[in-house]
Scaffold this active site. Structure first.
Site, PDB file in Angstrom:
ATOM      1  N   GLY A  36      37.729  44.745  33.676  1.00  0.00           N
ATOM      2  CA  GLY A  36      38.835  44.566  34.597  1.00  0.00           C
ATOM      3  C   GLY A  36      40.144  44.405  33.845  1.00  0.00           C
ATOM      4  O   GLY A  36      40.165  44.126  32.639  1.00  0.00           O
ATOM      5  N   CYS A  37      41.245  44.568  34.556  1.00  0.00           N
ATOM      6  CA  CYS A  37      42.561  44.500  33.910  1.00  0.00           C
ATOM      7  C   CYS A  37      42.893  43.081  33.450  1.00  0.00           C
ATOM      8  O   CYS A  37      43.269  42.871  32.288  1.00  0.00           O
ATOM      9  CB  CYS A  37      43.632  45.057  34.837  1.00  0.00           C
ATOM     10  SG  CYS A  37      43.612  44.383  36.516  1.00  0.00           S
ATOM     11  N   TYR A  38      42.746  42.113  34.342  1.00  0.00           N
ATOM     12  CA  TYR A  38      42.995  40.727  33.935  1.00  0.00           C
ATOM     13  C   TYR A  38      42.057  40.295  32.797  1.00  0.00           C
ATOM     14  O   TYR A  38      42.514  39.700  31.812  1.00  0.00           O
ATOM     15  CB  TYR A  38      42.833  39.775  35.116  1.00  0.00           C
ATOM     16  CG  TYR A  38      43.958  39.759  36.115  1.00  0.00           C
ATOM     17  CD1 TYR A  38      45.270  39.509  35.719  1.00  0.00           C
ATOM     18  CD2 TYR A  38      43.712  39.953  37.471  1.00  0.00           C
ATOM     19  CE1 TYR A  38      46.304  39.467  36.646  1.00  0.00           C
ATOM     20  CE2 TYR A  38      44.742  39.914  38.408  1.00  0.00           C
ATOM     21  CZ  TYR A  38      46.036  39.673  37.995  1.00  0.00           C
ATOM     22  OH  TYR A  38      47.056  39.629  38.920  1.00  0.00           O
ATOM     23  N   SER A  79      43.219  41.583  29.305  1.00  0.00           N
ATOM     24  CA  SER A  79      44.337  40.816  28.760  1.00  0.00           C
ATOM     25  C   SER A  79      43.886  39.433  28.286  1.00  0.00           C
ATOM     26  O   SER A  79      44.236  38.996  27.184  1.00  0.00           O
ATOM     27  CB  SER A  79      45.426  40.685  29.829  1.00  0.00           C
ATOM     28  OG  SER A  79      46.446  39.808  29.426  1.00  0.00           O
TER      29      SER A  79
END
EC number: 1.2.1.38
Length: 343
Positions: A147-149, A152
């Site tokens: 996932g994107c979160y 990061s």
């Protein structure tokens, strides 16, 4: 040439996959699949592709998958697993951009996303965070693109976790994302008048990416941990900036911390460690880079990590292509060395 089929090609991530794959010297896009846009030329739905790509969106057909060497599934969770199973049974390299194949713990997945129809395939999948799980990616049949979160957050925390430099239950992740992270489907909450000149938290204490982050951080730390994750919606199109806090297990100064991060990511092209400044969204927008900045709060003995990515590229399509490069023994940078737009 590697033939690529994209299922769910008309969404934000699907279009980004197409845009990036067109720059890839080793890839030919063999089919773009979208039931909502079937039989419509991509030149009509997305005029930016005029004179560049003359393909028509097709409804799913197993013959289209048979023609491909790699299948990208850019579909919502729960929907994607059906198509992944078909491609897996055909022996294709499968890169899934939903949450369906990111987990090793079925209980974690089921709690947040419901029943999984093919739990046996979780053992055939790897977590596609390239800088951390490269060897597993090479040998797996299915790659669950992160996932994107989580991308990061986990990359921002990994050196601290692997070196056990922080107290395991002291982690707080405060992330801000552009609106494209919500996807293309119409939703009043993400309409212009609701988002413009506004800033809000959402999914507080219950966002589904929390369990994904916890599972991978627990693996890196070597024991189960809990953390706090709060996402926020920025009035921008793309990008994620995560501010991460944790308490040290021993005192470190900023220079020592920077050296630990530089050593940990020594061979990782897509990780950029800032020494004299801090990352900003505009430096990563349009790129596959992860920009990481570090500070030490001496009075509280806490580390502060700033981790920035483009949610549609390193947080989705770019990382998927990086995973494809790994699977086909290509240089990971192939097709992904892009300078950000800045303005």
């Amino acid at each position: 040439m590697i033939k690529a089929s994209i299922i769910g090609a008309s969404g934000y991530v699907g279009i980004e996959l197409i845009r990036l794959l067109l720059k890839h010297p080793e890839v030919e896009i063999s089919s773009i699949i979208s039931s909502s846009n079937k039989d419509i030329s991509i030149e009509n739905t997305n005029p930016q592709f005029k004179k560049i790509l003359n393909l028509t969106f097709k409804e799913f057909d197993i013959d289209l998958v048979k023609e491909a060497d790699v299948v990208f599934c850019a579909l919502p969770h729960g929907v994607s697993q059906e198509y992944v199973k078909v491609a897996y049974d055909l022996g294709k390299v499968v890169i899934d951009l939903s949450s369906d194949f990111r987990y090793k713990d079925l209980t974690r997945y089921s709690k947040d996303y419901g029943n999984h129809k093919y739990p046996e395939l979780l053992n055939e999948s790897s977590y596609g965070l390239c800088e951390i799980f490269r060897e597993e990616i090479k040998s797996s049949k299915i790659v669950g693109n992160p996932g994107c979160y989580p991308t990061s957050a986990i990359l921002g925390l990994a050196p601290l976790l692997k070196n056990k430099l922080i107290q395991k239950d002291s982690i707080i992740i405060d992330s801000k994302s552009g609106v494209s992270g919500a996807g293309k489907k119409a939703d009043f909450a993400y309409s212009f008048c609701e988002v413009d000149e506004n800033f809000k938290a959402y999914g507080v204490a219950k966002h589904r990416h929390t369990s994904e982050i916890e599972e991978k951080c627990s693996f890196l730390f070597g024991e189960d941990l809990n953390l706090s994750f709060t996402p926020h919606l920025l009035p921008v199109k793309r990008g994620i900036l995560s501010t991460i806090y944790a308490t040290f297990t021993k005192s470190l100064n900023k220079n020592e911390l920077i050296e630990i991060y530089k050593e940990f990511y020594r061979d990782e092209f897509f990780i950029r460690i800032y020494e004299d400044s801090l990352p900003e969204l505009k430096y990563v927008t349009g790129t596959n880079f992860v920009d990481i900045g570090l500070e030490v709060d001496k009075k509280t003995n806490r580390v502060i990590v700033i981790s920035c990515i483009d949610n549609l590229i390193k947080g989705a399509a770019g990382q998927a292509i990086q995973n494809m490069n790994i699977k086909f023994s290509l240089n990971e940078k192939t097709g992904l060395v892009i300078v950000g737009e800045y303005f």
